[in-house]
Design an enzyme around this catalytic site. Structure first.
Site, PDB file in Angstrom:
ATOM      1  N   HIS A  14       0.879  -1.245  -0.067  1.00 52.34           N
ATOM      2  CA  HIS A  14      -0.128   0.052   0.170  1.00 52.34           C
ATOM      3  C   HIS A  14       0.763   1.333  -0.030  1.00 52.34           C
ATOM      4  O   HIS A  14       1.414   1.635   0.986  1.00 52.34           O
ATOM      5  CB  HIS A  14      -0.798   0.017   1.399  1.00 52.34           C
ATOM      6  CG  HIS A  14      -1.956   1.087   1.183  1.00 52.34           C
ATOM      7  ND1 HIS A  14      -3.221   1.000   1.277  1.00 52.34           N
ATOM      8  CD2 HIS A  14      -1.715   2.512   1.297  1.00 52.34           C
ATOM      9  CE1 HIS A  14      -4.070   2.043   1.190  1.00 52.34           C
ATOM     10  NE2 HIS A  14      -3.086   3.106   1.280  1.00 52.34           N
ATOM     11  N   HIS A  16       1.602   5.395  -1.683  1.00 53.14           N
ATOM     12  CA  HIS A  16       1.205   6.479  -2.668  1.00 53.14           C
ATOM     13  C   HIS A  16       2.707   7.305  -3.131  1.00 53.14           C
ATOM     14  O   HIS A  16       3.291   7.418  -2.169  1.00 53.14           O
ATOM     15  CB  HIS A  16       0.842   7.610  -1.638  1.00 53.14           C
ATOM     16  CG  HIS A  16      -0.687   6.976  -0.925  1.00 53.14           C
ATOM     17  ND1 HIS A  16      -1.976   7.320  -1.627  1.00 53.14           N
ATOM     18  CD2 HIS A  16      -0.797   6.545   0.092  1.00 53.14           C
ATOM     19  CE1 HIS A  16      -2.852   6.863  -0.887  1.00 53.14           C
ATOM     20  NE2 HIS A  16      -2.284   6.334  -0.010  1.00 53.14           N
ATOM     21  N   ASN A  42      -5.002   7.251  -6.567  1.00 58.33           N
ATOM     22  CA  ASN A  42      -5.661   8.494  -6.090  1.00 58.33           C
ATOM     23  C   ASN A  42      -4.868   9.909  -6.345  1.00 58.33           C
ATOM     24  O   ASN A  42      -4.774  10.527  -5.778  1.00 58.33           O
ATOM     25  CB  ASN A  42      -6.272   8.507  -4.499  1.00 58.33           C
ATOM     26  CG  ASN A  42      -4.977   8.619  -3.701  1.00 58.33           C
ATOM     27  OD1 ASN A  42      -4.058   7.922  -3.870  1.00 58.33           O
ATOM     28  ND2 ASN A  42      -5.083   9.151  -2.361  1.00 58.33           N
ATOM     29  N   HIS A 137     -10.474   1.200   1.357  1.00 62.13           N
ATOM     30  CA  HIS A 137     -10.514   2.099   2.588  1.00 62.13           C
ATOM     31  C   HIS A 137     -11.451   2.053   3.457  1.00 62.13           C
ATOM     32  O   HIS A 137     -12.611   2.275   3.078  1.00 62.13           O
ATOM     33  CB  HIS A 137     -10.370   3.360   2.032  1.00 62.13           C
ATOM     34  CG  HIS A 137     -10.004   4.262   2.951  1.00 62.13           C
ATOM     35  ND1 HIS A 137      -8.885   5.010   3.265  1.00 62.13           N
ATOM     36  CD2 HIS A 137     -10.580   4.948   4.107  1.00 62.13           C
ATOM     37  CE1 HIS A 137      -8.921   6.064   3.979  1.00 62.13           C
ATOM     38  NE2 HIS A 137     -10.053   5.906   4.767  1.00 62.13           N
ATOM     39  N   ASP A 248       1.437   2.548   3.574  1.00 65.48           N
ATOM     40  CA  ASP A 248       0.649   3.782   3.344  1.00 65.48           C
ATOM     41  C   ASP A 248       1.261   5.222   3.335  1.00 65.48           C
ATOM     42  O   ASP A 248       0.732   6.147   3.825  1.00 65.48           O
ATOM     43  CB  ASP A 248      -0.603   4.003   4.331  1.00 65.48           C
ATOM     44  CG  ASP A 248      -1.699   4.846   3.882  1.00 65.48           C
ATOM     45  OD1 ASP A 248      -1.791   5.206   2.746  1.00 65.48           O
ATOM     46  OD2 ASP A 248      -2.429   5.204   4.780  1.00 65.48           O
ATOM     47  N   HIS A 252       3.508  14.839   1.627  1.00 68.98           N
ATOM     48  CA  HIS A 252       2.788  15.884   1.277  1.00 68.98           C
ATOM     49  C   HIS A 252       3.898  16.914   1.578  1.00 68.98           C
ATOM     50  O   HIS A 252       4.664  16.899   2.539  1.00 68.98           O
ATOM     51  CB  HIS A 252       1.415  16.202   2.246  1.00 68.98           C
ATOM     52  CG  HIS A 252       0.371  15.253   1.984  1.00 68.98           C
ATOM     53  ND1 HIS A 252      -0.361  15.629   0.974  1.00 68.98           N
ATOM     54  CD2 HIS A 252       0.042  14.204   2.798  1.00 68.98           C
ATOM     55  CE1 HIS A 252      -1.312  14.668   1.190  1.00 68.98           C
ATOM     56  NE2 HIS A 252      -1.254  13.948   2.193  1.00 68.98           N
TER      57      HIS A 252
END
Length: 344
Positions: A14, A16, A42, A137, A248, A252
């Site tokens: 998992h 990003h 996403n 999710h 996960d 940012h």
């Protein structure tokens, strides 16, 4: 006391990676430790088709530094309108390994997510038939549900009916955070698995508020009470093949975390295996780390284990205070602190 541990090269189930300059900044951190990763879809706009997944995969591989080996395992973003034909194409592609269910509004870039799972019945039937896993999710988004209860309510409202209607559908309950979810996955009938993050193994919700607001500990699903953290550690170290590693890791920019309305997500790709080693070491279960990190995920997804290895050494080192991230910076979880394990 174990000083050095060599395990089969792990995978991240998992992850990003973002896109563009952000992708180029964070991809090497993952590729240093992991051979493969399930890539979350996403983006803006979300990755909803096999063609879009193919293009995103090409961008990831193009951003991989020379000399590094890494295989992105792509996913599609489930919407109310995803056609069953797209599932057939996904299965035939050889590079799409799952479809992600985001309840609309549940997390970063989830506005295009599913508003009612019942609208996806034909698509879920195709996934069950084709053997394409559904990655969930697991939170409801109703405004009247307390944020700390969203996962438990999701089990009753969505997961149990979903499993009843599609008993052979492979389902991954992503980044579980509660005792309820750990117990559900352990006892569920049929092909159900779960990913667990390092930060949910190491921290409870007090970490967000110790001495002030700690935005770099804010993630979704949010950290929970200590009883839930303990249940996650018990599940991860149990030896059950249903639980496997999923960081996960969610980058940012610093300014979007340290903000009046900060983004959710912890960046752990740089030091993921060090954090997992710390959690398993604290539980006296280093002997269970390899299965959790390197065996259980491939078994669930029907993929071979990796052939390489990764070595973890008990060694103090200081995590950087921040990292380059495009034209800005990124703050890793526990920035500037000393870690007790080092991966190589």
């Amino acid at each position: 006391m174990t000083q050095k541990l060599t395990i089969t090269r792990p995978d991240d189930w998992h992850l990003h990676l973002r896109d563009g300059a952000a992708l180029a900044a964070v991809l090497p951190d993952t590729a240093r430790q992991f051979a493969r990763a399930i890539i979350m879809p996403n983006l803006k706009p979300p990755v909803t088709t096999v063609d879009q997944a193919s293009a995103y995969r090409a961008r990831i591989l193009a951003a991989l530094p020379a000399g590094m080996a890494f295989e992105p395992l792509m996913t599609l973003y489930l919407t109310d309108n995803t056609p069953p034909e797209e599932i057939v194409a996904a299965r035939a592609s050889g590079f799409v390994h799952g479809v992600k269910l985001y309840p609309a509004g549940a997390t970063t870039n989830s506005d295009a997510g599913v508003t009612d799972i019942r609208r996806c019945a034909a698509t879920l039937e195709a996934m069950q038939r084709e053997g394409v896993p559904l990655l969930v999710h697991g939170e409801v988004t109703d405004g009247d549900i307390d944020i700390f209860d969203r996962e438990a309510v999701f089990i009753d409202r969505v997961m149990k009916p979903l499993r009843r209607d599609f008993p052979e559908l492979k389902v991954v309950f992503e980044h579980i955070t509660t005792r309820d979810a750990a117990q559900y996955v352990a006892e569920a009938e049929g092909p159900v698995g779960a990913t667990i993050t390092a930060h949910h193994l190491l921290y409870n919700r007090n970490a967000i508020f110790t001495g002030g607001i700690r935005p770099h500990y804010y993630c979704l699903p949010v950290l929970k009470r200590e009883i839930h953290r303990e249940a996650l550690v018990k599940a991860a170290t149990s030896g059950s093949p249903r639980f496997f590693l999923g960081t996960d890791s969610a980058p940012h920019a610093r300014g979007l975390k340290e903000h009046a309305c900060g983004c959710a997500g912890c960046y752990t790709a740089l030091h993921a295996m060090e954090l997992y080693a710390e959690a398993f070491d604290a539980a006296g279960a280093l002997d269970k780390l390899e299965a959790f990190s390197s065996f259980n995920g491939p078994a669930f997804y029907g993929l071979p284990r990796n052939s390489g290895t990764l070595t973890l050494t008990r060694e103090d080192w200081e995590l950087p205070a921040e990292l380059p991230y495009g034209d800005t910076t990124l703050v890793p979880l526990r920035a500037g602190e000393t870690l007790r394990w080092k991966a190589s």
